[in-house]
Design a protein around this motif. Sequence first.
Motif, PDB file in Angstrom:
ATOM      1  N   ASP A  79       0.855  -1.177   0.000  1.00  0.00           N
ATOM      2  CA  ASP A  79       0.000   0.000   0.000  1.00  0.00           C
ATOM      3  C   ASP A  79       0.894   1.232   0.000  1.00  0.00           C
ATOM      4  O   ASP A  79       1.782   1.353   0.830  1.00  0.00           O
ATOM      5  CB  ASP A  79      -0.875  -0.022   1.261  1.00  0.00           C
ATOM      6  N   VAL A  82       0.637   4.407   0.840  1.00  0.00           N
ATOM      7  CA  VAL A  82       0.152   5.524   1.648  1.00  0.00           C
ATOM      8  C   VAL A  82       1.216   5.839   2.694  1.00  0.00           C
ATOM      9  O   VAL A  82       1.868   4.938   3.228  1.00  0.00           O
ATOM     10  CB  VAL A  82      -1.188   5.159   2.324  1.00  0.00           C
ATOM     11  N   CYS A  83       1.388   7.099   2.994  1.00  0.00           N
ATOM     12  CA  CYS A  83       2.379   7.544   3.978  1.00  0.00           C
ATOM     13  C   CYS A  83       2.236   6.760   5.290  1.00  0.00           C
ATOM     14  O   CYS A  83       1.130   6.500   5.760  1.00  0.00           O
ATOM     15  CB  CYS A  83       2.197   9.035   4.229  1.00  0.00           C
ATOM     16  N   SER A  84       3.378   6.418   5.875  1.00  0.00           N
ATOM     17  CA  SER A  84       3.408   5.640   7.115  1.00  0.00           C
ATOM     18  C   SER A  84       3.200   6.477   8.374  1.00  0.00           C
ATOM     19  O   SER A  84       3.060   5.913   9.463  1.00  0.00           O
ATOM     20  CB  SER A  84       4.755   4.912   7.246  1.00  0.00           C
ATOM     21  N   ARG A  89       1.499   8.337  11.300  1.00  0.00           N
ATOM     22  CA  ARG A  89       0.237   8.044  11.972  1.00  0.00           C
ATOM     23  C   ARG A  89      -0.855   9.034  11.550  1.00  0.00           C
ATOM     24  O   ARG A  89      -0.679  10.235  11.621  1.00  0.00           O
ATOM     25  CB  ARG A  89       0.418   8.116  13.473  1.00  0.00           C
ATOM     26  N   CYS A  91      -1.916   9.824   8.636  1.00  0.00           N
ATOM     27  CA  CYS A  91      -1.780  10.421   7.311  1.00  0.00           C
ATOM     28  C   CYS A  91      -2.387   9.488   6.267  1.00  0.00           C
ATOM     29  O   CYS A  91      -2.203   8.276   6.318  1.00  0.00           O
ATOM     30  CB  CYS A  91      -0.307  10.682   6.987  1.00  0.00           C
ATOM     31  N   THR A  92      -3.105  10.075   5.331  1.00  0.00           N
ATOM     32  CA  THR A  92      -3.703   9.292   4.252  1.00  0.00           C
ATOM     33  C   THR A  92      -3.189   9.729   2.880  1.00  0.00           C
ATOM     34  O   THR A  92      -3.724   9.309   1.854  1.00  0.00           O
ATOM     35  CB  THR A  92      -5.240   9.413   4.279  1.00  0.00           C
ATOM     36  N   HIS A  93      -2.138  10.550   2.858  1.00  0.00           N
ATOM     37  CA  HIS A  93      -1.586  11.044   1.601  1.00  0.00           C
ATOM     38  C   HIS A  93      -0.806   9.960   0.874  1.00  0.00           C
ATOM     39  O   HIS A  93      -0.246   9.054   1.495  1.00  0.00           O
ATOM     40  CB  HIS A  93      -0.662  12.245   1.844  1.00  0.00           C
ATOM     41  N   GLN A  94      -0.759  10.100  -0.420  1.00  0.00           N
ATOM     42  CA  GLN A  94       0.041   9.207  -1.258  1.00  0.00           C
ATOM     43  C   GLN A  94       1.516   9.371  -0.906  1.00  0.00           C
ATOM     44  O   GLN A  94       1.992  10.477  -0.692  1.00  0.00           O
ATOM     45  CB  GLN A  94      -0.189   9.559  -2.731  1.00  0.00           C
ATOM     46  N   CYS A 152       5.064  10.822   2.665  1.00  0.00           N
ATOM     47  CA  CYS A 152       4.646  11.881   1.758  1.00  0.00           C
ATOM     48  C   CYS A 152       5.649  13.030   1.932  1.00  0.00           C
ATOM     49  O   CYS A 152       6.504  12.994   2.823  1.00  0.00           O
ATOM     50  CB  CYS A 152       3.220  12.331   2.074  1.00  0.00           C
TER      51      CYS A 152
END
Length: 73
Positions: free
Chosen positions: A10, A12-14, A16, A18-21, A45
């Motif tokens: 996946d 997605v930024c690791s 905590r 964060c939902t950004h690519q 991100c």
Amino acid sequence: MTSLHEPPSDLVCSARGCTHQADFGLLWNNPSLHTPERRKTWLACGDHREHLSQFLGTRGFLREVVEVAQLRA
């Protein structure tokens, strides 16, 4: 040829919450647990790259930061 890091499934930024690519892969290992060539991967991100790099770097775990496109190679 076997990869020396574990690409995440996946992108997605690791950080905590964060939902950004993710734009970057932070390749790291814990020398007390992992062999020198082993690489674990955190994603970052642009907003969290520095924070996550500092977290790993302070502990002596950060080995390399690469663009996320390099993880797919």
